[in-house]
Design a protein around this motif. Structure first.
Motif, PDB file in Angstrom:
ATOM      1  N   ILE A   1      39.945  48.452  25.526  1.00  0.00           N
ATOM      2  CA  ILE A   1      38.775  47.615  25.256  1.00  0.00           C
ATOM      3  C   ILE A   1      38.406  47.627  23.775  1.00  0.00           C
ATOM      4  N   ASP A   2      38.606  48.753  23.112  1.00  0.00           N
ATOM      5  CA  ASP A   2      38.274  48.827  21.687  1.00  0.00           C
ATOM      6  C   ASP A   2      39.135  47.867  20.870  1.00  0.00           C
ATOM      7  N   ILE A   3      40.370  47.619  21.296  1.00  0.00           N
ATOM      8  CA  ILE A   3      41.243  46.669  20.601  1.00  0.00           C
ATOM      9  C   ILE A   3      40.674  45.260  20.737  1.00  0.00           C
ATOM     10  N   ALA A   4      40.207  44.898  21.940  1.00  0.00           N
ATOM     11  CA  ALA A   4      39.606  43.580  22.157  1.00  0.00           C
ATOM     12  C   ALA A   4      38.341  43.413  21.318  1.00  0.00           C
TER      13      ALA A   4
ATOM     14  N   GLU B   1      43.874  46.864  37.518  1.00  0.00           N
ATOM     15  CA  GLU B   1      44.610  47.460  36.397  1.00  0.00           C
ATOM     16  C   GLU B   1      44.309  46.735  35.089  1.00  0.00           C
ATOM     17  N   VAL B   2      44.225  45.391  35.145  1.00  0.00           N
ATOM     18  CA  VAL B   2      43.868  44.591  33.981  1.00  0.00           C
ATOM     19  C   VAL B   2      42.461  44.032  34.206  1.00  0.00           C
ATOM     20  N   MET B   3      41.579  44.310  33.258  1.00  0.00           N
ATOM     21  CA  MET B   3      40.181  43.915  33.352  1.00  0.00           C
ATOM     22  C   MET B   3      39.970  42.574  32.652  1.00  0.00           C
ATOM     23  N   THR B   4      39.143  41.736  33.249  1.00  0.00           N
ATOM     24  CA  THR B   4      38.687  40.512  32.601  1.00  0.00           C
ATOM     25  C   THR B   4      37.226  40.729  32.238  1.00  0.00           C
ATOM     26  N   ALA B   5      36.911  40.471  30.976  1.00  0.00           N
ATOM     27  CA  ALA B   5      35.543  40.695  30.516  1.00  0.00           C
ATOM     28  C   ALA B   5      35.155  39.611  29.521  1.00  0.00           C
TER      29      ALA B   5
END
Length: 147
Positions: free
Chosen positions: A25-28, A58-62
């Motif tokens: 998440i920090d990369i996004a 496993e893969v989050m959408t935010a």
């Protein structure tokens, strides 16, 4: 502890959707901040996101939200971003995570969901996660759901 009658309210908010594994998440967030910076916009430190997918995926959408100092937004990129001069969600229930966010976030999520069910509340928004800083400089997270 869960608090009722919480709200989220910010001015001049830009958002963008991301898909990522939770550990990245920090990369996004850094990517989004750099996109805005390249457009000459000035973020002012307020950042939050909403979890749009099942948190066990496993893969989050935010949808990641950053507040900017400017009161106007013109998207000069191919990136799909959204601007809101005012963003508000209320009423909400909220719980704080003071330490070890990665370990406590799943637990807090299910605690909020259980609280909704026990009290007969209807979930009207995705889960929002806000990164905060106390007046003493301590970082913490508020996790909330609109009811």
């Amino acid at each position: 502890m869960i608090t009722e009658n919480h709200q989220i309210a910010y001015r001049n908010v830009v958002s963008k959707y991301y898909n990522f594994v939770p550990e990245e998440i920090d990369i996004a967030m850094k990517d989004f901040d750099s996109i805005l910076e390249r457009q000459g916009l000035h973020t002012n430190g307020n950042m939050f996101f909403s979890i749009l997918s099942n948190p066990t995926e496993e893969v989050m959408t935010a949808e990641i939200f950053l507040t900017i100092e400017e009161d106007k937004f013109k998207n000069d990129t191919d990136e799909q971003m959204f601007f809101r001069s005012y963003f508000s969600v209320k009423p909400m229930i909220m719980s704080r995570i003071l330490e070890d966010f990665d370990a406590a976030s799943q637990e807090k999520y299910w605690e909020l969901v259980q609280y909704l069910q026990q009290r007969g509340f209807t979930q009207k928004t995705p889960v929002f996660v806000e990164f905060k800083n106390s007046f003493k400089g301590r970082n913490y997270v508020e996790m909330s759901i609109g009811i």
